[in-house]
Design an enzyme around this catalytic site. Structure first.
Site, PDB file in Angstrom:
ATOM      1  N   LYS A  19      -3.539   3.747   2.427  1.00  0.00           N
ATOM      2  CA  LYS A  19      -4.791   2.952   2.134  1.00  0.00           C
ATOM      3  C   LYS A  19      -5.843   4.084   1.611  1.00  0.00           C
ATOM      4  CE  LYS A  19      -3.718  -1.162   4.500  1.00  0.00           C
ATOM      5  NZ  LYS A  19      -4.530  -1.796   5.651  1.00  0.00           N
ATOM      6  N   ASP A  68      -0.679   3.492   8.093  1.00  0.00           N
ATOM      7  CA  ASP A  68      -0.906   2.540   7.160  1.00  0.00           C
ATOM      8  C   ASP A  68      -2.384   2.715   6.401  1.00  0.00           C
ATOM      9  OD1 ASP A  68      -0.956  -0.660   6.574  1.00  0.00           O
ATOM     10  OD2 ASP A  68      -2.910  -0.256   7.406  1.00  0.00           O
ATOM     11  N   GLU A 102       3.377  -5.214  14.275  1.00  0.00           N
ATOM     12  CA  GLU A 102       4.567  -5.514  14.290  1.00  0.00           C
ATOM     13  C   GLU A 102       5.320  -5.350  15.411  1.00  0.00           C
ATOM     14  OE1 GLU A 102       6.325  -6.600  11.942  1.00  0.00           O
ATOM     15  OE2 GLU A 102       4.786  -6.503  10.120  1.00  0.00           O
ATOM     16  N   VAL A 104      -5.108  -2.725  -0.379  1.00  0.00           N
ATOM     17  CA  VAL A 104      -6.300  -2.166   0.490  1.00  0.00           C
ATOM     18  C   VAL A 104      -7.490  -3.019   0.869  1.00  0.00           C
ATOM     19  CG1 VAL A 104      -8.070  -0.261   0.728  1.00  0.00           C
ATOM     20  CG2 VAL A 104      -6.165   0.052  -0.417  1.00  0.00           C
ATOM     21  N   LYS A 153       0.716  -1.110   0.129  1.00  0.00           N
ATOM     22  CA  LYS A 153      -0.020  -0.030   0.098  1.00  0.00           C
ATOM     23  C   LYS A 153       0.877   1.273   0.156  1.00  0.00           C
ATOM     24  CE  LYS A 153      -0.004  -1.498   4.446  1.00  0.00           C
ATOM     25  NZ  LYS A 153       0.482  -2.971   4.861  1.00  0.00           N
TER      26      LYS A 153
END
Length: 435
Positions: free
Chosen positions: A220, A216, A205, A148, A121
């Site tokens: 997207k 993130d 993570e 996405v 993305k």
């Protein structure tokens, strides 16, 4: 009627130049990255055995620690990216993520006339337009249906099913990690313990900043804005808000207000003006967004002609994302061409005017509410409600002020003055209320 000897079949004539010679054999596939998603893609290809696709190469750094015994014997395992890019593969599947070195691999593959399928993305958000132009110039394709919402076909839905509409607004839950954390907090868990569970399950993570910080979801959202609102924006213009300041008391107050809290990405275009934001928001409990739990994603698109369309499903995890990757590969093998959706450069230049939830935590004393009310009044912001739950100590008293729809910039000016009050023991938490 039979074809003349040596002439191309109609199928071959319809294929891009890079694939015409491959019309009668499977597309050769090279995986770049054999982590959670990469291994799931390989598993689907091995178990489903699609006749039009053949897994031939797997690239990963330190590849020996990744090797498994269930792939076909003829698959080449390599930690030499140059060798795989120079091989006779037709499609590079990039699943390493990030901009470097992934962008270099993708660019070199496209320059060589190969096609690319990616779930990256960040790469598509920041360089997608340029990479699509490169692919078209060199006779290949780049597909990113998995970039996405994991296995939810939002991108194919926009490119095919909704291309005839004019999408005016979108809002959605685009990060499965945040949705997992917030929906568990809604049930009573605390942030730190839920984050640890998410990391143990592979949803988050070791450094969760990309997810919990909203970066993130921002990438997207930028991709969806190009395909749905048809505007090309710099993702950096969207300033995300982290979920880390949300606590149990906020869910308690949200319930009293008939709401819950979710990380929401939203954008709209009105009269050529674009607004976009990402962050935790109060969502009415009757909204479809409130129903999304665990790692589920949801996207609501509002079209000028077709009204609301909702996409929902699992947005995180190896298998759902791998389904989208393999679907892109099958589309390439069958020459399923993208609907060209024109888009224009734009700036994120306007603000949403929405109600806000503001939680203050103070050392209680007379005059606090009057001072807050005065600061809001100076910015012409009307108070909707003041809510204070019993049972909290006077030296750490949380209470909530909700305000009528206003611009975030005006509210921030008001809060700048309120922050100077010596009764505050922590930063006020300001959340938009999605109505």
């Amino acid at each position: 009627m039979s074809e003349a000897h040596g002439s191309a079949s109609p199928l071959e004539q319809s294929l891009p130049s890079s694939m015409k010679s491959h019309a009668r054999r499977p597309l050769r596939i090279a995986l770049f990255g054999f982590g959670t998603v990469g291994s799931s893609v390989a598993r689907i290809l091995v178990e489903s055995k699609p006749k039009v696709l053949e897994l031939t190469h797997i690239f990963n750094r330190g590849v020996e620690r990744k090797r498994v015994d269930w792939t076909p014997a003829n698959v080449v395992w390599s930690e030499d990216a140059d060798a795989v890019l120079a091989s006779d593969v037709d499609v590079i599947v990039e699943l390493a993520g990030g901009l470097d070195p992934a962008a270099g691999w993708v660019r070199r593959a496209l320059e060589a006339g190969k096609s690319v399928v990616t779930a990256n993305k960040k790469l598509i958000a920041y360089q997608g337009v340029e990479l699509e132009r490169l692919a078209a110039a060199r006779g290949g394709h780049i597909k990113y249906g998995a970039a996405v919402a994991g296995g939810i076909p939002v991108i194919p839905g926009l490119e095919q099913g909704l291309a005839g509409d004019r999408i005016e607004r979108m809002e959605g839950i685009l990060n499965g990690t945040c949705n997992f954390i917030l929906s568990k907090m809604e049930e009573g868990a605390d942030y730190a313990s839920v984050l640890a569970i998410a990391q143990a399950k592979g949803y988050a993570e070791a450094d969760p900043t990309e997810d919990v910080g909203g970066f993130d979801a921002r990438s997207k959202l930028a991709i969806l804005m190009r395909l749905a609102l048809r505007v090309i924006i710099d993702p950096e213009e969207i300033v995300p808000q982290s979920i880390t300041a949300v606590s149990a008391v906020d869910f308690s107050y949200a319930r009293d207000l008939g709401c819950t809290i979710r990380q929401v990405a939203r954008a709209e275009q009105t009269g050529g003006h674009v607004a976009a934001t990402v962050g935790p928001m109060l969502v009415d409990r009757h909204s479809p967004l409130a129903w999304s739990r665990g790692t589920e994603n949801m996207v609501i698109l509002t079209g000028h002609y077709g009204g609301d369309v909702v996409f929902s499903g699992h947005g995180a995890g190896g298998h759902p994302t791998a389904v989208a990757v393999v679907s892109d590969l099958l589309a390439l093998a069958h020459d399923s061409r993208r609907v060209e959706i024109p888009s224009v450069p734009a700036r994120v230049g306007v603000e949403f005017q929405v109600p806000h939830y503001i939680r203050f935590t103070v050392v209680d004393r007379p005059g606090i509410v009057a001072a807050i009310t005065a600061a809001l009044a100076r910015e012409q912001i009307n108070i909707r409600a003041i809510v204070q739950k019993p049972g909290y100590p006077q030296n750490a008293l949380p209470f909530v002020v909700t305000v009528e729809p206003c611009k975030s910039s005006a509210l921030q000016r008001a809060l700048a003055g309120i922050r100077s009050m010596d009764c505050l023991i922590e930063e006020p938490l300001d959340l938009q209320m999605l109505e």
